[in-house]
Design a protein around this motif. Structure first.
Motif: not given
Length: 292
Positions: A9-10, A189-191, A215-218
């Motif tokens: 990811x990074x 992820x709406x919240x 980074x977390x959401x990806x």
């Protein structure tokens, strides 16, 4: 987060746009933000070097790591899948793959199965896999890379005589389960989007927080690459939530990308001899890199 997956990811989100190489000290600092210890980082790097996914350059007493061509292929394909748009129209063709491996090549067969799943194929029987997407070039490249031409046959057909398209889809994929997973993503992820938007409005959103959240959401959205076959709209059910999940992902990504990259740049250290101009705009907005 598992260290190996987090490194993909990074590198896919940031490092590839800065020459593709990073000092191990910087990498340790980034991964520390996600609860990964230095020993875990070094252990993961060692295993990836042994598997020919990463390589190292020594300059003085410092080590700089980049991905090998094999590792970069996985990164490029992952980035393309995350940021490219869904193919809206179907050409009406099914790509049908059959294989027959001797038992002595069982491990190789399992590796091929993983690759087929990643590419978006679904198994409609033990040795027959199918996809509605134009993946011929990817499959032919896979066959050549693994040298399995004698065990695999790839067909293309515009007609299935025994079943309608919905039945074929239901045989190969559980779209209801995938849609349910997308719904969980949306609820979570709406919240988060509301929270981040409020902080941005109040100017209390820090660069480090943006880096962590991007980074977390990806990292979490990437998991769908192993589930969602990226069907054209014609083959998607009415209850499909993947489109809404993607829009939410895009909105959060755009909200926090600039400060996230700013934080990355504050800790990133490249090799002193690396004379590559950073592609900062692409790091901020990878959506622009992918032609839809």
């Amino acid at each position: 987060m598992k260290p190996r997956s987090l490194m993909f990811t990074l590198y896919g989100e940031y490092v590839q746009y800065y020459g593709g190489e990073i000092w191990v000290g910087s990498l340790i600092q980034f991964m520390k933000r996600f609860g990964v210890s230095e020993s875990s980082v070094r252990g993961a790097i060692l295993r990836m070097v042994q598997k020919d996914l990463m390589q190292v350059r020594k300059i003085g007493n410092k080590s700089y790591y980049s991905f090998t061509p094999q590792g970069n292929r996985q990164i490029d394909e992952g980035v393309k899948r995350v940021y490219s748009g869904r193919r809206s129209e179907w050409d009406g063709k099914w790509r049908i793959l059959t294989y027959s491996f001797p038992e002595a090549l069982r491990e190789l067969r399992n590796e091929v199965r993983k690759e087929l799943t990643w590419t978006g194929f679904g198994a409609i029987s033990n040795s027959t896999w199918i996809s509605p997407n134009p993946v011929e070039d990817q499959v032919l490249e896979l066959m050549e890379r693994y040298q399995v031409e004698e065990y695999i046959t790839l067909f293309s057909s515009s007609e299935v005589l025994s079943h309608d398209n919905e039945s074929i889809v239901n045989k190969g994929w559980d779209l209801q389960q995938i849609s349910t997973e997308y719904e969980r993503f949306i609820q979570k992820y709406d919240k988060k989007f509301d929270e981040l938007s409020e902080k941005a409005f109040q100017n209390t959103l820090t660069d480090e927080e943006c880096f962590i959240e991007r980074t977390k959401i990806v990292h979490e959205y990437r998991k769908f690459l192993f589930q969602d076959p990226s069907f054209p709209n014609e083959l998607l059910p009415d209850y499909w939530t993947g489109t809404a999940a993607r829009e939410l992902f895009w909105n959060i990504h755009q909200l926090i990308s600039i400060p996230a990259v700013r934080f990355f740049e504050s800790l990133y250290e490249s090799a002193p001899d690396l004379k590559v101009e950073p592609e900062r705009n692409k790091a901020v907005n990878p959506f622009d890199k992918i032609q839809v």
